[in-house]
Design an enzyme around this catalytic site. Structure first.
Site, PDB file in Angstrom:
ATOM      1  N   GLN A  27     151.040  31.598  51.540  1.00  0.00           N
ATOM      2  CA  GLN A  27     152.251  31.319  52.321  1.00  0.00           C
ATOM      3  C   GLN A  27     152.036  30.186  53.324  1.00  0.00           C
ATOM      4  OE1 GLN A  27     155.389  32.574  52.062  1.00  0.00           O
ATOM      5  NE2 GLN A  27     154.822  33.849  50.325  1.00  0.00           N
ATOM      6  N   SER A  50     136.521  26.046  58.309  1.00  0.00           N
ATOM      7  CA  SER A  50     137.448  26.367  57.216  1.00  0.00           C
ATOM      8  C   SER A  50     137.437  25.306  56.123  1.00  0.00           C
ATOM      9  CB  SER A  50     138.873  26.488  57.769  1.00  0.00           C
ATOM     10  OG  SER A  50     139.781  26.502  56.694  1.00  0.00           O
ATOM     11  N   GLN A  85     145.036  40.020  60.550  1.00  0.00           N
ATOM     12  CA  GLN A  85     145.954  39.716  61.658  1.00  0.00           C
ATOM     13  C   GLN A  85     145.636  40.446  62.965  1.00  0.00           C
ATOM     14  OE1 GLN A  85     149.948  40.292  60.150  1.00  0.00           O
ATOM     15  NE2 GLN A  85     149.692  38.699  58.574  1.00  0.00           N
ATOM     16  N   HIS A 107     155.611  39.374  56.843  1.00  0.00           N
ATOM     17  CA  HIS A 107     155.606  40.750  56.321  1.00  0.00           C
ATOM     18  C   HIS A 107     155.457  41.643  57.551  1.00  0.00           C
ATOM     19  CE1 HIS A 107     154.860  44.233  53.928  1.00  0.00           C
ATOM     20  NE2 HIS A 107     153.545  44.156  53.863  1.00  0.00           N
ATOM     21  N   GLY A 133     154.042  32.174  47.574  1.00  0.00           N
ATOM     22  CA  GLY A 133     153.987  30.896  48.282  1.00  0.00           C
ATOM     23  C   GLY A 133     154.297  29.694  47.399  1.00  0.00           C
TER      24      GLY A 133
HETATM   25  N1  LIG Z   1     150.919  36.037  49.000  1.00  0.00           N
HETATM   26  C1  LIG Z   1     152.241  35.854  49.065  1.00  0.00           C
HETATM   27  O1  LIG Z   1     152.819  35.066  48.326  1.00  0.00           O
HETATM   28  C2  LIG Z   1     153.063  36.602  50.114  1.00  0.00           C
HETATM   29  C3  LIG Z   1     154.442  36.860  49.880  1.00  0.00           C
HETATM   30  C4  LIG Z   1     155.220  37.380  50.931  1.00  0.00           C
HETATM   31  C5  LIG Z   1     154.617  37.672  52.161  1.00  0.00           C
HETATM   32  N2  LIG Z   1     153.274  37.452  52.333  1.00  0.00           N
HETATM   33  C6  LIG Z   1     152.677  37.714  53.646  1.00  0.00           C
HETATM   34  O2  LIG Z   1     152.238  36.474  54.181  1.00  0.00           O
HETATM   35  C7  LIG Z   1     151.102  36.710  55.020  1.00  0.00           C
HETATM   36  C8  LIG Z   1     149.961  35.813  54.566  1.00  0.00           C
HETATM   37  O3  LIG Z   1     149.582  36.249  53.271  1.00  0.00           O
HETATM   38  P1  LIG Z   1     148.910  35.239  52.230  1.00  0.00           P
HETATM   39  O4  LIG Z   1     148.848  35.972  50.920  1.00  0.00           O
HETATM   40  O5  LIG Z   1     149.591  33.914  52.303  1.00  0.00           O
HETATM   41  O6  LIG Z   1     147.453  35.122  52.873  1.00  0.00           O
HETATM   42  P2  LIG Z   1     146.180  34.405  52.237  1.00  0.00           P
HETATM   43  O7  LIG Z   1     146.579  33.409  51.196  1.00  0.00           O
HETATM   44  O8  LIG Z   1     145.199  35.445  51.800  1.00  0.00           O
HETATM   45  O9  LIG Z   1     145.602  33.672  53.549  1.00  0.00           O
HETATM   46  C9  LIG Z   1     144.483  32.910  53.458  1.00  0.00           C
HETATM   47  C10 LIG Z   1     144.361  32.058  54.712  1.00  0.00           C
HETATM   48  O10 LIG Z   1     144.004  32.891  55.827  1.00  0.00           O
HETATM   49  C11 LIG Z   1     142.932  32.261  56.497  1.00  0.00           C
HETATM   50  N3  LIG Z   1     142.048  33.219  57.152  1.00  0.00           N
HETATM   51  C12 LIG Z   1     141.422  34.281  56.569  1.00  0.00           C
HETATM   52  N4  LIG Z   1     140.688  34.919  57.493  1.00  0.00           N
HETATM   53  C13 LIG Z   1     140.865  34.258  58.681  1.00  0.00           C
HETATM   54  C14 LIG Z   1     140.382  34.434  59.993  1.00  0.00           C
HETATM   55  N5  LIG Z   1     139.566  35.450  60.291  1.00  0.00           N
HETATM   56  N6  LIG Z   1     140.781  33.555  60.957  1.00  0.00           N
HETATM   57  C15 LIG Z   1     141.604  32.523  60.670  1.00  0.00           C
HETATM   58  N7  LIG Z   1     142.105  32.305  59.430  1.00  0.00           N
HETATM   59  C16 LIG Z   1     141.729  33.162  58.457  1.00  0.00           C
HETATM   60  C17 LIG Z   1     142.176  31.546  55.395  1.00  0.00           C
HETATM   61  O11 LIG Z   1     141.386  30.563  56.012  1.00  0.00           O
HETATM   62  P3  LIG Z   1     140.445  29.539  55.179  1.00  0.00           P
HETATM   63  O12 LIG Z   1     141.390  28.526  54.657  1.00  0.00           O
HETATM   64  O13 LIG Z   1     139.531  29.043  56.233  1.00  0.00           O
HETATM   65  O14 LIG Z   1     139.781  30.369  54.115  1.00  0.00           O
HETATM   66  C18 LIG Z   1     143.300  31.009  54.539  1.00  0.00           C
HETATM   67  O15 LIG Z   1     143.755  29.761  55.028  1.00  0.00           O
HETATM   68  C19 LIG Z   1     150.799  38.194  54.938  1.00  0.00           C
HETATM   69  O16 LIG Z   1     151.427  38.844  56.001  1.00  0.00           O
HETATM   70  C20 LIG Z   1     151.442  38.587  53.621  1.00  0.00           C
HETATM   71  O17 LIG Z   1     151.795  39.966  53.553  1.00  0.00           O
HETATM   72  C21 LIG Z   1     152.489  36.921  51.335  1.00  0.00           C
END
Ligand SMILES: NC(=O)c1ccc[n+]([C@@H]2O[C@H](COP(=O)([O-])OP(=O)(O)OC[C@H]3O[C@@H](n4cnc5c(N)ncnc54)[C@H](OP(=O)(O)O)[C@@H]3O)[C@@H](O)[C@H]2O)c1
Length: 330
Positions: A27, A50, A85, A107, A133
């Site tokens: 996202q 990162s 988070q 979310h 995303g």
């Molecule tokens: N996946 C979807 O399509 C989707 C759909 C609807 C809602 N959501 C919601 O959107 C939100 C994000 O989900 P996502 O799936 O997009 O997440 P994601 O792709 O797993 O997020 C990865 C990112 O988080 C960063 N990260 C991980 N650990 C970290 C830390 N300790 N400190 C700082 N940054 C950190 C990573 O950094 P690096 O780049 O350094 O590795 C990377 O840039 C969630 O609330 C999810 O429920 C997601």
């Protein structure tokens, strides 16, 4: 449900605000690029080591550490994984976010299950895209958009709804529809749907049907095409036309099998299991189980991934998909 479209939104509520997007994953990448292309001042919050820093720079996006980005922003968007988070808020954002700024979630999980108890001076809202995303970005670029859910948890400024609508406009959601709900309803329905249908239900239905054919002596390729590959054809029709619309495109043989055999697969026992799964989401049992799983390094997820690697549906699928590389583009 209260619904909003671009025509109901005043973009000024987001233009002129500085937005820091925490994370550059599924996202984060889409939101940062969409907001930037809509004219919003965006900075991406990433750790110093990162691997995403280089990609952001190539794409022309400003990058800072999460604490510096939050300290220089009016709006902080939580786009790191749900299990990360609470620590990010507690250890970094709680002290660095500016007085009266806003926190946006995609979310409701962290807020609904009280893993984050935000400062009282903050606006806390949700703009949850109803899509992954890649779709959020691709449809925005095509002049379209995915629908989204809007919810308010704290409205300290009295203008949180306008800000949420402005954010949703900038991310392309106002082109498809923004539906106002609550953090609770979004979280509970989202978890239930992914467990009962989108992830848990669908993958186990496919695997069990595949195993049934293979165990009965049919070639794995036939089982793969019938039970997995063709799911997309039907899912696309259901997505575009609804269930009845899809049935207009299938043969009468398939339609008769649907009405007469479907209820034997999704029977009273399946419906009872669905109600139990919903109860576990609503009374917090699923959250407690997931928290314990996260605290112990995700043993169930690691075991599930390992078992899947050696299942024949994965092995035959890998071989068949290698001859159809265009599938990954569709
Ligand atoms: N996946 C979807 O399509 C989707 C759909 C609807 C809602 N959501 C919601 O959107 C939100 C994000 O989900 P996502 O799936 O997009 O997440 P994601 O792709 O797993 O997020 C990865 C990112 O988080 C960063 N990260 C991980 N650990 C970290 C830390 N300790 N400190 C700082 N940054 C950190 C990573 O950094 P690096 O780049 O350094 O590795 C990377 O840039 C969630 O609330 C999810 O429920 C997601």
């Amino acid at each position: 449900m209260q619904t909003y479209y671009d025509m109901n939104i005043e973009p000024a509520s987001i233009l002129g605000r500085r937005v820091s997007v925490m994370g550059f994953g599924a996202q984060g990448r889409a939101h940062a690029l969409n907001l930037r292309d809509s004219g919003v001042d965006v900075v991406v919050g990433l750790r110093t080591d990162s691997p995403s820093r280089g990609i952001c720079k190539e794409l022309g996006l400003a990058v800072q550490t999460p604490s510096k980005a939050a300290a220089s922003s009016d709006v902080v968007v939580m786009l790191v994984p749900d299990q990360i988070q609470p620590a990010l808020y507690r250890e970094t954002l709680a002290d660095s976010m500016t007085e009266g700024s806003a926190m946006v979630f995609a979310h409701g999980y962290s807020i609904h299950f009280r893993h984050i108890e935000p400062r009282q001076d903050l606006d806390v809202l949700m703009v949850a895209p109803l899509g992954i995303g890649d779709q959020v970005r691709a449809l925005y670029e095509a002049g379209r958009g995915v629908p989204a859910l809007l919810a308010l948890h704290q409205d300290a400024s009295g203008a949180a709804r306008d800000l949420g609508l402005g954010y949703a406009w900038a991310n392309g959601h106002g082109r498809a529809g923004i539906f106002e709900t609550s953090f609770s309803d979004e979280t509970e329905t989202d978890l239930f749907a992914e467990q009962a249908v989108l992830c848990g239900g669908l993958t186990h239905l496919i695997s069990a049907a595949y195993d049934t054919l293979v165990d009965a002596g049919y070639p794995a390729e036939l089982a793969y095409f019938g039970c997995l590959h063709e799911v997309k054809l039907i899912a696309d029709l259901v997505h575009q036309r609804g269930i009845s619309g899809m049935r207009k495109s299938i043969s009468s043989t398939a339609e008769f099998g649907d009405y007469s055999r479907g209820p034997r697969i999704i029977n009273q026992e399946s419906r009872r299991a669905m109600r139990e799964i919903l109860d576990e989401v609503r009374d917090g049992r699923f959250d407690r189980e997931l928290s314990a799983e996260a605290e112990t390094g995700f043993p169930a997820i690691r075991a599930g991934r390992k078992a899947a690697q050696t299942h024949s549906i994965e092995l035959v699928g890998k071989r068949l998909r290698a001859m159809m590389p265009w599938l990954s583009e569709s």
